[in-house]
Design a protein around this motif. Structure first.
Motif, PDB file in Angstrom:
ATOM      1  N   ALA A  93      28.731 151.517  61.749  1.00 36.04           N
ATOM      2  CA  ALA A  93      29.978 152.006  61.166  1.00 36.04           C
ATOM      3  C   ALA A  93      30.151 153.511  61.338  1.00 36.04           C
ATOM      4  CB  ALA A  93      30.033 151.632  59.685  1.00 36.04           C
ATOM      5  N   ALA A  94      29.033 154.241  61.476  1.00 34.91           N
ATOM      6  CA  ALA A  94      29.100 155.703  61.597  1.00 34.91           C
ATOM      7  C   ALA A  94      28.957 156.176  63.051  1.00 34.91           C
ATOM      8  CB  ALA A  94      28.009 156.340  60.741  1.00 34.91           C
ATOM      9  N   PHE A  95      29.038 155.278  63.989  1.00 39.82           N
ATOM     10  CA  PHE A  95      28.812 155.609  65.401  1.00 39.82           C
ATOM     11  C   PHE A  95      29.915 156.531  65.929  1.00 39.82           C
ATOM     12  CE2 PHE A  95      29.316 154.403  69.964  1.00 39.82           C
ATOM     13  CZ  PHE A  95      28.072 154.817  70.416  1.00 39.82           C
ATOM     14  N   ASP A  96      29.512 157.541  66.712  1.00 42.83           N
ATOM     15  CA  ASP A  96      30.460 158.448  67.358  1.00 42.83           C
ATOM     16  C   ASP A  96      30.802 157.882  68.737  1.00 42.83           C
ATOM     17  OD1 ASP A  96      31.949 160.447  68.444  1.00 42.83           O
ATOM     18  OD2 ASP A  96      30.419 162.008  68.312  1.00 42.83           O
ATOM     19  N   TRP A  97      32.011 157.381  68.882  1.00 43.03           N
ATOM     20  CA  TRP A  97      32.401 156.718  70.122  1.00 43.03           C
ATOM     21  C   TRP A  97      32.501 157.670  71.305  1.00 43.03           C
ATOM     22  CZ3 TRP A  97      32.222 151.781  71.283  1.00 43.03           C
ATOM     23  CH2 TRP A  97      32.148 150.859  70.229  1.00 43.03           C
ATOM     24  N   HIS A  98      32.486 158.985  71.065  1.00 36.94           N
ATOM     25  CA  HIS A  98      32.453 159.926  72.185  1.00 36.94           C
ATOM     26  C   HIS A  98      31.147 159.813  72.961  1.00 36.94           C
ATOM     27  CE1 HIS A  98      35.584 161.853  69.602  1.00 36.94           C
ATOM     28  NE2 HIS A  98      36.150 162.054  70.786  1.00 36.94           N
ATOM     29  N   ALA A  99      30.125 159.228  72.323  1.00 34.41           N
ATOM     30  CA  ALA A  99      28.830 159.086  72.988  1.00 34.41           C
ATOM     31  C   ALA A  99      28.928 158.190  74.215  1.00 34.41           C
ATOM     32  CB  ALA A  99      27.793 158.530  72.012  1.00 34.41           C
ATOM     33  N   GLN A 151      19.652 145.764  91.819  1.00 27.88           N
ATOM     34  CA  GLN A 151      20.698 146.495  92.527  1.00 27.88           C
ATOM     35  C   GLN A 151      20.541 148.008  92.412  1.00 27.88           C
ATOM     36  OE1 GLN A 151      23.134 145.182  94.492  1.00 27.88           O
ATOM     37  NE2 GLN A 151      22.094 143.220  94.194  1.00 27.88           N
ATOM     38  N   GLY A 152      19.411 148.457  91.868  1.00 32.24           N
ATOM     39  CA  GLY A 152      19.131 149.886  91.832  1.00 32.24           C
ATOM     40  C   GLY A 152      19.471 150.590  90.541  1.00 32.24           C
ATOM     41  N   PHE A 153      19.892 149.865  89.519  1.00 29.62           N
ATOM     42  CA  PHE A 153      20.160 150.480  88.216  1.00 29.62           C
ATOM     43  C   PHE A 153      18.836 150.550  87.450  1.00 29.62           C
ATOM     44  CE2 PHE A 153      24.204 148.756  89.566  1.00 29.62           C
ATOM     45  CZ  PHE A 153      25.118 149.731  89.199  1.00 29.62           C
ATOM     46  N   THR A 154      18.019 151.512  87.811  1.00 28.56           N
ATOM     47  CA  THR A 154      16.651 151.563  87.287  1.00 28.56           C
ATOM     48  C   THR A 154      16.536 152.339  85.982  1.00 28.56           C
ATOM     49  OG1 THR A 154      16.229 153.447  88.751  1.00 28.56           O
ATOM     50  CG2 THR A 154      15.588 151.263  89.548  1.00 28.56           C
ATOM     51  N   GLU A 155      17.523 153.159  85.670  1.00 27.82           N
ATOM     52  CA  GLU A 155      17.505 153.866  84.387  1.00 27.82           C
ATOM     53  C   GLU A 155      18.353 153.102  83.383  1.00 27.82           C
ATOM     54  OE1 GLU A 155      18.621 158.150  82.289  1.00 27.82           O
ATOM     55  OE2 GLU A 155      18.636 157.976  84.462  1.00 27.82           O
ATOM     56  N   ARG A 156      17.914 153.065  82.139  1.00 30.30           N
ATOM     57  CA  ARG A 156      18.622 152.324  81.093  1.00 30.30           C
ATOM     58  C   ARG A 156      18.758 153.188  79.862  1.00 30.30           C
ATOM     59  NH1 ARG A 156      15.628 147.624  77.919  1.00 30.30           N
ATOM     60  NH2 ARG A 156      17.194 147.017  76.371  1.00 30.30           N
ATOM     61  N   GLU A 157      19.983 153.340  79.392  1.00 30.51           N
ATOM     62  CA  GLU A 157      20.270 154.099  78.180  1.00 30.51           C
ATOM     63  C   GLU A 157      20.864 153.161  77.145  1.00 30.51           C
ATOM     64  OE1 GLU A 157      22.768 158.014  76.582  1.00 30.51           O
ATOM     65  OE2 GLU A 157      22.734 157.510  78.713  1.00 30.51           O
ATOM     66  N   VAL A 158      20.315 153.158  75.934  1.00 32.88           N
ATOM     67  CA  VAL A 158      20.746 152.245  74.876  1.00 32.88           C
ATOM     68  C   VAL A 158      21.515 153.022  73.814  1.00 32.88           C
ATOM     69  CG1 VAL A 158      20.004 150.635  73.088  1.00 32.88           C
ATOM     70  CG2 VAL A 158      18.806 150.696  75.284  1.00 32.88           C
ATOM     71  N   LEU A 159      22.714 152.542  73.480  1.00 33.98           N
ATOM     72  CA  LEU A 159      23.533 153.102  72.408  1.00 33.98           C
ATOM     73  C   LEU A 159      23.686 152.050  71.323  1.00 33.98           C
ATOM     74  CD1 LEU A 159      26.399 154.692  74.575  1.00 33.98           C
ATOM     75  CD2 LEU A 159      24.333 155.818  73.734  1.00 33.98           C
ATOM     76  N   ASP A 160      23.221 152.353  70.118  1.00 36.16           N
ATOM     77  CA  ASP A 160      23.314 151.415  68.998  1.00 36.16           C
ATOM     78  C   ASP A 160      24.510 151.794  68.133  1.00 36.16           C
ATOM     79  OD1 ASP A 160      21.054 149.560  69.246  1.00 36.16           O
ATOM     80  OD2 ASP A 160      19.817 151.350  69.040  1.00 36.16           O
ATOM     81  N   GLN A 161      25.521 150.932  68.103  1.00 34.07           N
ATOM     82  CA  GLN A 161      26.736 151.202  67.354  1.00 34.07           C
ATOM     83  C   GLN A 161      26.626 150.663  65.937  1.00 34.07           C
ATOM     84  OE1 GLN A 161      28.979 148.617  66.405  1.00 34.07           O
ATOM     85  NE2 GLN A 161      30.724 149.816  65.687  1.00 34.07           N
ATOM     86  N   ALA A 179      39.643 152.162  71.812  1.00 31.55           N
ATOM     87  CA  ALA A 179      40.154 153.192  72.721  1.00 31.55           C
ATOM     88  C   ALA A 179      39.060 153.670  73.667  1.00 31.55           C
ATOM     89  CB  ALA A 179      40.711 154.364  71.915  1.00 31.55           C
ATOM     90  N   ALA A 180      37.830 153.814  73.153  1.00 31.46           N
ATOM     91  CA  ALA A 180      36.723 154.282  73.989  1.00 31.46           C
ATOM     92  C   ALA A 180      36.391 153.276  75.088  1.00 31.46           C
ATOM     93  CB  ALA A 180      35.498 154.543  73.117  1.00 31.46           C
ATOM     94  N   VAL A 181      36.397 151.992  74.756  1.00 30.40           N
ATOM     95  CA  VAL A 181      36.094 150.973  75.758  1.00 30.40           C
ATOM     96  C   VAL A 181      37.216 150.887  76.784  1.00 30.40           C
ATOM     97  CG1 VAL A 181      35.702 148.502  76.126  1.00 30.40           C
ATOM     98  CG2 VAL A 181      34.604 149.659  74.205  1.00 30.40           C
ATOM     99  N   ALA A 227      28.507 158.015  80.079  1.00 32.18           N
ATOM    100  CA  ALA A 227      29.068 157.656  81.383  1.00 32.18           C
ATOM    101  C   ALA A 227      29.197 158.864  82.299  1.00 32.18           C
ATOM    102  CB  ALA A 227      30.433 156.997  81.187  1.00 32.18           C
ATOM    103  N   ASP A 228      29.489 160.036  81.715  1.00 35.08           N
ATOM    104  CA  ASP A 228      29.682 161.243  82.522  1.00 35.08           C
ATOM    105  C   ASP A 228      28.380 161.938  82.875  1.00 35.08           C
ATOM    106  OD1 ASP A 228      32.388 160.839  82.437  1.00 35.08           O
ATOM    107  OD2 ASP A 228      32.720 162.153  80.708  1.00 35.08           O
TER     108      ASP A 228
END
Length: 344
Positions: free
Chosen positions: A56-62, A44-54, A94-96, A67-68
Motif C-alpha cells: 500500500a505504501a509502494f512508490d510507483w516511480h520505482a 534469452q540473456g536476461f541474466t540480471e533480476r531486480e525484484v520490486l515488492d509492492q 498509470a505507472a504500468v 526500467a530506465d
C-alpha cells in the motif's frame, strides 16, 4: 494476448513478450508460471533480476526508475514486480500503462499478482498489458483438463500412464495440485521409466483432494451426484462448518429459484448476459434449470430452513444428512429413492 497456464510453455518456446502479468488463486500454477518465464528469460540473456515488492505504501516511480536504470552486470534485465494488494490504484495503473507505452527491448517486466481482484482485469492498465504483452490467468484445473495435464506431467518424467491412472490421480488430488505433483515425483523416484499401471497406485495413493464450498455447488449444477457427495464428504472431514455449507447451498438454490421464476414469466433469467459471470457457470445454470422445476427448488429451500433449525438445535436430525439429501436432489433433479426427505 491472454494465455492459459497449459499454453504458456508453447508460447515461450516461440519467443518472449515484452511483459507478462501472472495472476490467479492457484498457488502451484502461479509459481510454476513465474518460474517458466524466468527460465525462458535467462535463456534469452536476461541474466540480471531486480525484484520490486509492492504494498500500500509502494512508490510507483520505482518502476520507471528501474526500467530506465542501466544494468550493472548484463545488457538485459528482468524486472519482477510482485503485487501485494487486490488493486493497483490510480498511480499503479498509470505507472504500468506508462511502461507499456515504451517497453525497452533490454528489459522484461514480470508482474506477479496472486491476490488481484478479478475486476482489475477489466481496467485500462490490464487491457494495455494484454495488448502489448501476455496475461496469464491461472485457476484450479478441473475435469478433463486436470486429467490431461496430469497425463502430460507423468509422461514428462518418463512414466507412461495406463488406463485410469491419470483419472485416479486427479480424483485423489483435485484442488491440491501441489500434492499431485509431489505424488508424481514420488513415483518417478520409486520406479524406473516406463509403463505405470493402475494397480501400481491402488493402495499407495493418499487422498489429498481439497475442495472449497463452491466446488459443491459446481458439482451439483453439472448433475454429477457422485462428485457432489464426495465434495460434501471432504468438506465435512476437513471440519468445514455445516452452517457454511448450508449458506452456499441455499444461496445457489435462491439464485436458481429466481431464474426459474423469471423464465416461467418470460423474462430474462438473472445473470443472463452478465459479463462478470464466467460463461461456464452460465451454461451450467442453464442446463440445471432444464431439469429443476420451480416446485422442486421451493421444496429444497424449505429443506434448507429445516436444516437451519437443526443446526441451531431447534429441530431433531443430523444436519449433515439433511445437507446430503438436499445436495443430491439438486444434482439429480429430484429426491431419489434411498434418500428419504426429512419432514421436520
Amino acid at each position: 494476448m491472454r494465455l492459459r497456464f497449459n499454453q504458456l510453455q508453447d508460447a515461450l518456446s516461440r519467443g518472449l513478450a515484452p511483459l507478462y502479468l501472472v495472476c490467479g488463486d492457484e498457488p502451484y500454477q502461479l509459481g510454476e508460471a513465474a518460474r517458466l518465464i524466468r527460465e525462458a528469460a535467462r535463456r534469452q540473456g536476461f541474466t540480471e533480476r531486480e525484484v520490486l515488492d509492492q504494498d500500500a505504501a509502494f512508490d510507483w516511480h520505482a518502476l520507471a526508475a528501474s526500467a530506465d536504470a542501466m544494468s550493472l552486470f548484463s545488457s538485459r534485465k528482468l524486472i519482477e514486480l510482485r503485487i501485494g494488494t487486490a488493486k493497483l490504484g490510480k498511480d499503479g495503473g498509470a505507472a504500468v500503462r506508462a511502461y507499456c507505452d515504451r517497453p525497452c527491448p533490454d528489459n522484461l517486466l514480470l508482474i506477479i499478482a496472486p491476490e488481484l481482484d478479478r475486476k482489475e482485469l477489466l481496467s485500462q492498465w490490464a487491457k494495455r498489458v494484454e495488448s502489448v504483452g501476455a496475461l496469464v490467468q491461472v485457476w484450479p484445473l478441473k475435469g478433463r483438463e486436470l486429467v490431461q495435464w496430469l497425463g502430460q506431467r507423468l509422461q514428462s518424467v518418463g512414466l507412461q500412464p495406463g488406463p485410469g491412472v491419470a483419472e485416479l490421480l486427479a480424483e485423489r488430488a483435485e484442488g491440491n495440485l501441489l500434492a499431485a505433483v509431489q505424488e508424481i515425483e514420488k513415483q518417478r523416484l520409486l520406479r524406473d521409466p516406463g509403463p505405470l499401471a493402475l494397480a501400481d497406485l491402488l493402495g499407495n495413493l493418499a487422498d489429498s483432494a481439497r475442495f472449497d464450498l463452491f466446488s459443491l455447488t459446481d458439482a451439483a449444477l453439472t448433475g454429477d451426484r457422485a462428485r457432489t457427495q464426495r465434495v460434501l464428504t471432504v468438506l465435512r472431514a476437513e471440519g468445514t462448518a455445516d452452517v457454511l455449507v448450508l449458506w452456499v447451498l441455499a444461496r445457489e438454490l435462491r439464485t436458481l429459484a429466481e431464474a426459474a421464476g423469471a423464465r416461467a414469466g418470460g423474462a430474462r433469467a438473472p445473470g443472463a448476459g452478465d459479463a462478470r459471470m464466467p460463461p461456464q457457470r452460465l451454461a451450467a445454470m442453464e442446463r440445471a434449470l432444464s431439469r429443476l422445476s420451480p416446485t422442486l427448488l421451493r421444496a429444497l429451500l424449505h429443506q434448507c430452513s429445516l436444516i437451519d433449525q437443526s443446526i441451531k438445535g431447534l429441530a431433531v436430525g443430523d444436519p449433515w444428512h439433511r445437507l446430503a439429501v438436499v445436495a443430491d436432489a439438486l444434482a439429480a433433479g429430484g429426491f431419489r429413492a434411498g434418500r428419504p426427505v426429512p419432514q421436520r
